[in-house]
Write a protein that holds these residues in place. Structure first.
Motif, short mmCIF file in Angstrom:
data_model
loop_
_atom_site.label_atom_id
_atom_site.label_comp_id
_atom_site.label_asym_id
_atom_site.label_seq_id
_atom_site.Cartn_x
_atom_site.Cartn_y
_atom_site.Cartn_z
N ARG A 211 -4.91 7.98 0.26
CA ARG A 211 -6.34 7.86 -0.03
C ARG A 211 -6.75 6.40 -0.19
O ARG A 211 -7.91 6.06 -0.08
CB ARG A 211 -6.67 8.62 -1.32
N ARG A 212 -5.77 5.53 -0.49
CA ARG A 212 -6.07 4.11 -0.68
C ARG A 212 -5.01 3.28 0.04
O ARG A 212 -4.15 2.64 -0.57
CB ARG A 212 -6.08 3.77 -2.18
N PRO A 213 -5.06 3.28 1.39
CA PRO A 213 -4.00 2.62 2.13
C PRO A 213 -4.06 1.10 2.11
O PRO A 213 -3.11 0.44 2.44
CB PRO A 213 -4.21 3.15 3.56
N THR A 214 -5.20 0.56 1.73
CA THR A 214 -5.34 -0.90 1.78
C THR A 214 -4.81 -1.52 0.49
O THR A 214 -4.88 -0.93 -0.58
CB THR A 214 -6.82 -1.29 1.95
N THR A 215 -4.27 -2.71 0.60
CA THR A 215 -3.80 -3.49 -0.54
C THR A 215 -4.42 -4.88 -0.44
O THR A 215 -5.17 -5.18 0.47
CB THR A 215 -2.27 -3.59 -0.55
N LEU A 216 -4.09 -5.70 -1.39
CA LEU A 216 -4.60 -7.06 -1.37
C LEU A 216 -4.03 -7.84 -0.19
O LEU A 216 -2.82 -7.77 0.08
CB LEU A 216 -4.24 -7.77 -2.68
N ALA A 217 -4.87 -8.54 0.50
CA ALA A 217 -4.39 -9.43 1.56
C ALA A 217 -3.56 -10.54 0.93
O ALA A 217 -3.73 -10.90 -0.23
CB ALA A 217 -5.56 -10.00 2.34
N ARG A 218 -2.64 -11.08 1.72
CA ARG A 218 -1.74 -12.11 1.20
C ARG A 218 -2.51 -13.31 0.68
O ARG A 218 -2.19 -13.86 -0.38
CB ARG A 218 -0.76 -12.53 2.28
N GLU A 219 -3.55 -13.74 1.42
CA GLU A 219 -4.33 -14.89 0.99
C GLU A 219 -5.06 -14.60 -0.32
O GLU A 219 -5.11 -15.43 -1.22
CB GLU A 219 -5.34 -15.28 2.07
N HIS A 220 -5.62 -13.38 -0.43
CA HIS A 220 -6.31 -12.99 -1.66
C HIS A 220 -5.33 -12.91 -2.82
O HIS A 220 -5.63 -13.37 -3.93
CB HIS A 220 -7.01 -11.64 -1.46
N SER A 221 -4.17 -12.30 -2.58
CA SER A 221 -3.19 -12.14 -3.64
C SER A 221 -2.73 -13.49 -4.18
O SER A 221 -2.62 -13.68 -5.40
CB SER A 221 -1.99 -11.34 -3.12
N ARG A 222 -2.48 -14.44 -3.29
CA ARG A 222 -2.03 -15.76 -3.73
C ARG A 222 -3.11 -16.48 -4.52
O ARG A 222 -2.82 -17.12 -5.55
CB ARG A 222 -1.60 -16.60 -2.53
#
Length: 311
Positions: A29-40
């Motif tokens: 239901r929530r396949p998306t995660t934080l993008a690497r650039e956003h996470s950093r």
């Protein structure tokens, strides 16, 4: 005895026991995660906040304190609330113009120890989880107000909405900071005041932070994509070879080859060699020299169908 009732085979002598596999639950239901650039970017901001928060706690409670950011992840509010202890201290922090509230969560027993240090106790006793008295709540509120100032400073332009201290909640299942499906950016911290460690969390609505981070995967038009692809292909090294026309040889001849044998090739001396790039023909070249090395002088290319005269 059925197959399900059969005993497991005993391990053989000398066999190494395999470590248990770790299974990670995947929510479709929530396949998306934080993008690497956003996470950093978020990790850097929360690490800066952790340092500021530790300095602020040291100044307020007058005991050496340290705050360490352990992890940053994106969860739904329902998942976040389920990960918290049933009884804990939660400060709901409203954001101007936004429905979901931010949350600063920490053990109530740890906050009572902070208050004890602020009131002069050298080593406050371990207190069970309970609600704060009005005086204790006022002192904790002042600590959280200073922490939110550090949070705004650490995030800079990523946190543009005004944030303040709202109400206190002591049951994580009843605290209604956001809708169950609202996405939250959750940071987990380890707070060590004197020799007493505790775990705290800060949850910020994703809709407040992600728009300020920009698009991690901006859309590229068809013309721009073609240009970028061409530029990338032009910089990739490829293998180039000059080849004679192949000769058909019987296996018996190949098996009987010896040093000094001569294999006739059906390639006239006046005929240029074939230029191949990774096995694909791209033109013809005559054998020449470039200083002390052999070289191929390109006489035609199959890509353009024109006669050339350069090497």
């Amino acid at each position: 005895m059925t197959l399900l009732d059969a005993p497991a085979p005993a391990p053989t002598v000398g066999s190494s026991a395999r470590p248990p596999k770790t299974v990670e639950v995947y929510d479709f239901r929530r396949p998306t995660t934080l993008a690497r650039e956003h996470s950093r970017a978020l990790e850097l901001a929360f690490e800066t906040f952790a340092r500021q928060w530790g300095t602020q706690l040291t100044a307020k409670v007058r005991v050496l304190s340290q705050v360490t950011c352990e992890s940053v992840q994106m969860l739904t509010y329902d998942e976040y609330a389920a990960s918290l202890p049933a009884t804990t201290a939660m400060v709901l922090c409203p954001l101007e113009g936004v429905g979901p509230k931010a949350v600063v969560q920490f053990p109530a027993s740890a906050a009572l120890a902070w208050v004890g240090h602020m009131l002069g106790a050298a080593k406050p006793p371990v207190t069970p989880e309970r609600t704060f008295t009005p005086i204790e709540q006022a002192l904790v509120r002042r600590l959280i107000e200073d922490a939110l100032d550090d949070l705004r400073y650490s995030f800079g332009g990523m946190l543009v909405d005004q944030i303040g201290v709202g109400g206190f909640q002591y049951n994580s299942q009843f605290a209604q900071a956001a809708q169950k499906s609202d996405l939250m950016i959750v940071a987990i911290f380890t707070i060590r005041v004197a020799d007493r460690p505790s775990t705290a969390t800060v949850a910020l609505p994703a809709e407040v932070l992600l728009p300020q981070l920009g698009d991690a995967t901006p859309a590229v038009g068809a013309a721009e994509a073609r240009r970028l692809l061409g530029a990338q292909l032009a910089s990739v090294p490829v293998g180039v070879s000059l080849q004679f026309a192949p000769a058909a040889v019987l296996p018996s001849v190949v098996l009987g080859l010896a040093v000094g044998d001569v294999l006739p090739l059906p390639h006239p001396q006046s005929r240029p060699l074939e230029i191949r790039v990774d096995g694909q023909p791209v033109g013809r070249a005559a054998v020449g020299a470039n200083g002390s090395r052999l070289a191929g002088i390109v006489v035609s290319t199959s890509l353009t169908g024109t006669e050339e005269g350069t090497s």
